[in-house]
Design an enzyme around this catalytic site. Structure first.
Site, PDB file in Angstrom:
ATOM      1  N   HIS A  67      24.965  98.573  29.271  1.00 34.13           N
ATOM      2  CA  HIS A  67      23.931  98.535  28.239  1.00 34.13           C
ATOM      3  C   HIS A  67      24.498  98.032  26.914  1.00 34.13           C
ATOM      4  O   HIS A  67      25.650  98.298  26.598  1.00 34.13           O
ATOM      5  CB  HIS A  67      23.310  99.926  28.055  1.00 34.13           C
ATOM      6  CG  HIS A  67      22.345 100.251  29.131  1.00 34.13           C
ATOM      7  ND1 HIS A  67      22.741 100.581  30.406  1.00 34.13           N
ATOM      8  CD2 HIS A  67      20.999 100.249  29.139  1.00 34.13           C
ATOM      9  CE1 HIS A  67      21.674 100.784  31.151  1.00 34.13           C
ATOM     10  NE2 HIS A  67      20.607 100.579  30.411  1.00 34.13           N
ATOM     11  N   PRO A  68      23.666  97.329  26.153  1.00 36.21           N
ATOM     12  CA  PRO A  68      24.124  96.854  24.842  1.00 36.21           C
ATOM     13  C   PRO A  68      24.043  97.962  23.798  1.00 36.21           C
ATOM     14  O   PRO A  68      23.281  98.927  23.947  1.00 36.21           O
ATOM     15  CB  PRO A  68      23.109  95.755  24.512  1.00 36.21           C
ATOM     16  CG  PRO A  68      21.841  96.254  25.159  1.00 36.21           C
ATOM     17  CD  PRO A  68      22.296  96.922  26.449  1.00 36.21           C
TER      18      PRO A  68
END
Length: 167
Positions: A67-68
């Site tokens: 995930h960013p």
């Protein structure tokens, strides 16, 4: 799509259609495809959740690390996935003041230093203030608590993405 159409998709087509649900982690959708046929969309979601729950700890961490960061480098240089970009924009993370930007970056750094993965929250169900409040509060979690919380947030994200994809 109707559930009958979803069940009839060849495995590669199933992954091509739904692989985006989990950020850079189509392996979850691939494993869930093997659990068909699904009686209902809820069964499909439950199958994917079971894949995540049954995954080895290292694979769960890989999912979290895929995930960013919120309002992070990927958002700045425009390399977020389409879904993440829309979700972050929906919470106003593409319109931060300099002070908000600095606060997000400080909390992102502290969170990643503490847990080894980015802060994950279903941004579509909150706003900037709510996100910042949760970032602060969740820094007090144990690693076990935070992994469980982050995985639950991914479940919310997937639910909304799937709902949108089938609308």
């Amino acid at each position: 799509m109707r559930i009958e159409e979803i069940n009839a998709l060849p495995p590669d087509a199933f992954v091509a259609r739904f692989g985006f649900l989990f950020e850079h982690s189509p392996w979850i959708v691939r494993e869930a495809a093997a659990r068909r046929p699904f009686a209902h969309i809820v069964d499909m979601e439950n199958a994917m959740a079971a894949v995540v729950a049954g995954a080895a700890h290292i694979d769960q961490l890989k999912l979290l690390r895929a995930h960013p960061e919120l309002a992070g480098k990927a958002a700045i240089d425009k390399t977020l996935t389409h879904a993440s970009n829309e979700e972050q924009a929906s919470a106003g993370l593409d319109r931060l003041t300099e002070a908000e930007f600095d606060r997000f970056h400080d909390l992102n750094r502290r969170y990643r230093d503490r847990f080894g993965f980015p802060f994950i929250i279903c941004v579509r169900l909150t706003d900037k203030a709510g996100i910042l409040g949760q970032m602060e509060a969740r820094l007090g979690h144990t690693e076990t608590e935070e992994i469980a919380t982050a995985l639950a947030e991914i479940g919310k994200i997937v639910h909304l993405r799937l709902r949108d994809a089938l609308a």
